[in-house]
Design a protein around this motif. Structure first.
Motif, PDB file in Angstrom:
ATOM      1  N   VAL A  84       0.842  -1.205   0.000  1.00  0.00           N
ATOM      2  CA  VAL A  84       0.000   0.000   0.000  1.00  0.00           C
ATOM      3  C   VAL A  84       0.872   1.248   0.000  1.00  0.00           C
ATOM      4  N   LYS A  85       1.924   1.241   0.817  1.00  0.00           N
ATOM      5  CA  LYS A  85       2.835   2.392   0.853  1.00  0.00           C
ATOM      6  C   LYS A  85       3.529   2.580  -0.497  1.00  0.00           C
ATOM      7  N   ALA A  86       3.900   1.471  -1.133  1.00  0.00           N
ATOM      8  CA  ALA A  86       4.555   1.563  -2.441  1.00  0.00           C
ATOM      9  C   ALA A  86       3.655   2.245  -3.453  1.00  0.00           C
ATOM     10  N   PHE A  87       2.357   1.968  -3.386  1.00  0.00           N
ATOM     11  CA  PHE A  87       1.416   2.637  -4.282  1.00  0.00           C
ATOM     12  C   PHE A  87       1.380   4.138  -4.015  1.00  0.00           C
ATOM     13  N   SER A  88       1.408   4.517  -2.754  1.00  0.00           N
ATOM     14  CA  SER A  88       1.349   5.941  -2.420  1.00  0.00           C
ATOM     15  C   SER A  88       2.615   6.672  -2.859  1.00  0.00           C
ATOM     16  N   ASP A  89       3.737   5.950  -2.944  1.00  0.00           N
ATOM     17  CA  ASP A  89       5.010   6.564  -3.357  1.00  0.00           C
ATOM     18  C   ASP A  89       5.233   6.505  -4.865  1.00  0.00           C
ATOM     19  N   GLU A 103      13.676 -10.597 -11.059  1.00  0.00           N
ATOM     20  CA  GLU A 103      12.923 -11.375 -12.046  1.00  0.00           C
ATOM     21  C   GLU A 103      11.446 -11.020 -11.946  1.00  0.00           C
ATOM     22  N   TYR A 104      10.854 -10.767 -13.080  1.00  0.00           N
ATOM     23  CA  TYR A 104       9.461 -10.312 -13.137  1.00  0.00           C
ATOM     24  C   TYR A 104       8.515 -11.461 -12.792  1.00  0.00           C
ATOM     25  N   LEU A 105       7.593 -11.202 -11.865  1.00  0.00           N
ATOM     26  CA  LEU A 105       6.620 -12.204 -11.435  1.00  0.00           C
ATOM     27  C   LEU A 105       5.192 -11.833 -11.809  1.00  0.00           C
ATOM     28  N   GLY A 106       4.964 -10.591 -12.162  1.00  0.00           N
ATOM     29  CA  GLY A 106       3.623 -10.148 -12.529  1.00  0.00           C
ATOM     30  C   GLY A 106       3.424  -8.686 -12.181  1.00  0.00           C
ATOM     31  N   ALA A 107       2.235  -8.194 -12.486  1.00  0.00           N
ATOM     32  CA  ALA A 107       1.911  -6.793 -12.195  1.00  0.00           C
ATOM     33  C   ALA A 107       0.464  -6.689 -11.740  1.00  0.00           C
ATOM     34  N   PHE A 108       0.146  -5.584 -11.097  1.00  0.00           N
ATOM     35  CA  PHE A 108      -1.226  -5.354 -10.635  1.00  0.00           C
ATOM     36  C   PHE A 108      -1.441  -3.856 -10.442  1.00  0.00           C
ATOM     37  N   ASP A 109      -2.705  -3.453 -10.474  1.00  0.00           N
ATOM     38  CA  ASP A 109      -3.020  -2.043 -10.248  1.00  0.00           C
ATOM     39  C   ASP A 109      -3.780  -1.898  -8.936  1.00  0.00           C
ATOM     40  N   ALA A 110      -4.202  -0.682  -8.642  1.00  0.00           N
ATOM     41  CA  ALA A 110      -4.860  -0.411  -7.360  1.00  0.00           C
ATOM     42  C   ALA A 110      -6.162  -1.192  -7.213  1.00  0.00           C
ATOM     43  N   GLN A 111      -6.880  -1.390  -8.316  1.00  0.00           N
ATOM     44  CA  GLN A 111      -8.133  -2.131  -8.256  1.00  0.00           C
ATOM     45  C   GLN A 111      -7.886  -3.592  -7.888  1.00  0.00           C
ATOM     46  N   ASP A 112      -6.820  -4.174  -8.405  1.00  0.00           N
ATOM     47  CA  ASP A 112      -6.470  -5.553  -8.057  1.00  0.00           C
ATOM     48  C   ASP A 112      -6.150  -5.667  -6.571  1.00  0.00           C
ATOM     49  N   LEU A 113      -5.453  -4.669  -6.050  1.00  0.00           N
ATOM     50  CA  LEU A 113      -5.116  -4.651  -4.623  1.00  0.00           C
ATOM     51  C   LEU A 113      -6.386  -4.543  -3.784  1.00  0.00           C
ATOM     52  N   LEU A 114      -7.306  -3.684  -4.208  1.00  0.00           N
ATOM     53  CA  LEU A 114      -8.557  -3.513  -3.484  1.00  0.00           C
ATOM     54  C   LEU A 114      -9.385  -4.795  -3.510  1.00  0.00           C
ATOM     55  N   ASN A 115      -9.418  -5.459  -4.661  1.00  0.00           N
ATOM     56  CA  ASN A 115     -10.172  -6.705  -4.784  1.00  0.00           C
ATOM     57  C   ASN A 115      -9.631  -7.772  -3.840  1.00  0.00           C
ATOM     58  N   ALA A 116      -8.297  -7.862  -3.742  1.00  0.00           N
ATOM     59  CA  ALA A 116      -7.687  -8.841  -2.849  1.00  0.00           C
ATOM     60  C   ALA A 116      -7.991  -8.510  -1.393  1.00  0.00           C
ATOM     61  N   PHE A 117      -7.915  -7.232  -1.048  1.00  0.00           N
ATOM     62  CA  PHE A 117      -8.192  -6.816   0.328  1.00  0.00           C
ATOM     63  C   PHE A 117      -9.646  -7.063   0.708  1.00  0.00           C
TER      64      PHE A 117
END
Length: 221
Positions: A84-89, A103-117
């Motif tokens: 969450v802090k990384a998103f704010s920065d 090594e790249y493992l994947g990506a996500f946006d704020a909506q993905d984070l909200l869905n998981a939470f």
């Protein structure tokens, strides 16, 4: 919460050798402002629609852009709060998940984070929410927990933030496993805690309204 839970497998990646037309088409198709660039499994950074637009005629491939592999990344062993802090920065609306070797493992946006939470027990479990305003010097979660659990109530989640008006105060938000928190509020107030907000399920509010209406009808007799 494992950071792998946030990854959106539908977010495509670009390679350095991809041309600008492909990058632009992917951004348009996915309705995104940025996409991760990956070379031989290594995260190279994000390329944005603004970068492509500004230098449309200066570059022919994605690899010609100056990207930052250390910008807007989180590691697989980081906690939800750190994400969450990384998103704010971050200046972007997306984070890349990498391991200790970049090594790249994947990506996500704020909506993905909200869905998981939103799938966590604290959010999904029924109950009520109270917000307490406390002086920082008086804050003790152990003491507050003791008072709440003395009424047989369990705390399912908590959130702490600074008061926007008074820097000497903090706001503690608690999710409780009881739909009706009125008894808990009374207990806290009896010990001089300032409960500033109470959110209860509609069924409790409706029940309280019915009792109030019944009392008013009685007084009218």
């Amino acid at each position: 919460m494992n950071t792998f839970n946030f990854v959106n497998p539908l977010i495509p990646i670009l390679k350095p050798e991809d041309n600008i037309a492909k990058a632009t088409a992917l951004l348009d198709d996915q309705v995104l402002n940025q996409l991760p660039v990956v070379h031989e499994g290594q995260f190279q950074g994000f390329i944005t629609s603004d970068m492509l637009f500004d230098d449309l005629f200066d570059h022919s491939t994605v690899g010609e852009y100056q990207l930052n592999p250390n910008q807007c990344i989180v590691y697989s062993n980081q906690h939800f709060y750190e994400v969450v802090k990384a998103f704010s920065d971050c200046d972007f609306n997306m984070l890349a998940l990498v391991d200790e070797n970049q090594e790249y493992l994947g990506a996500f946006d704020a909506q993905d984070l909200l869905n998981a939470f939103s799938k966590t027990t604290a959010v999904q479990s029924p109950g009520s929410i109270i917000e307490i305003s406390i002086k920082q010097i008086d804050y003790s979660l152990a003491e507050i927990t003791r008072l709440i659990e003395s009424d047989g109530v369990k705390i399912m989640g908590c959130f702490l933030q600074s008061d926007a008006i008074d820097s000497n105060l903090i706001r503690l938000t608690l999710k409780l496993d009881r739909k009706d928190a009125s008894r808990t509020v009374a207990t806290l107030e009896r010990f001089s805690y300032n409960v500033v907000s109470l959110f209860q399920e509609a069924s409790v509010a409706s029940y309280d309204k019915e009792r109030l209406d019944a009392l008013l009808r009685y007084l009218d007799i």
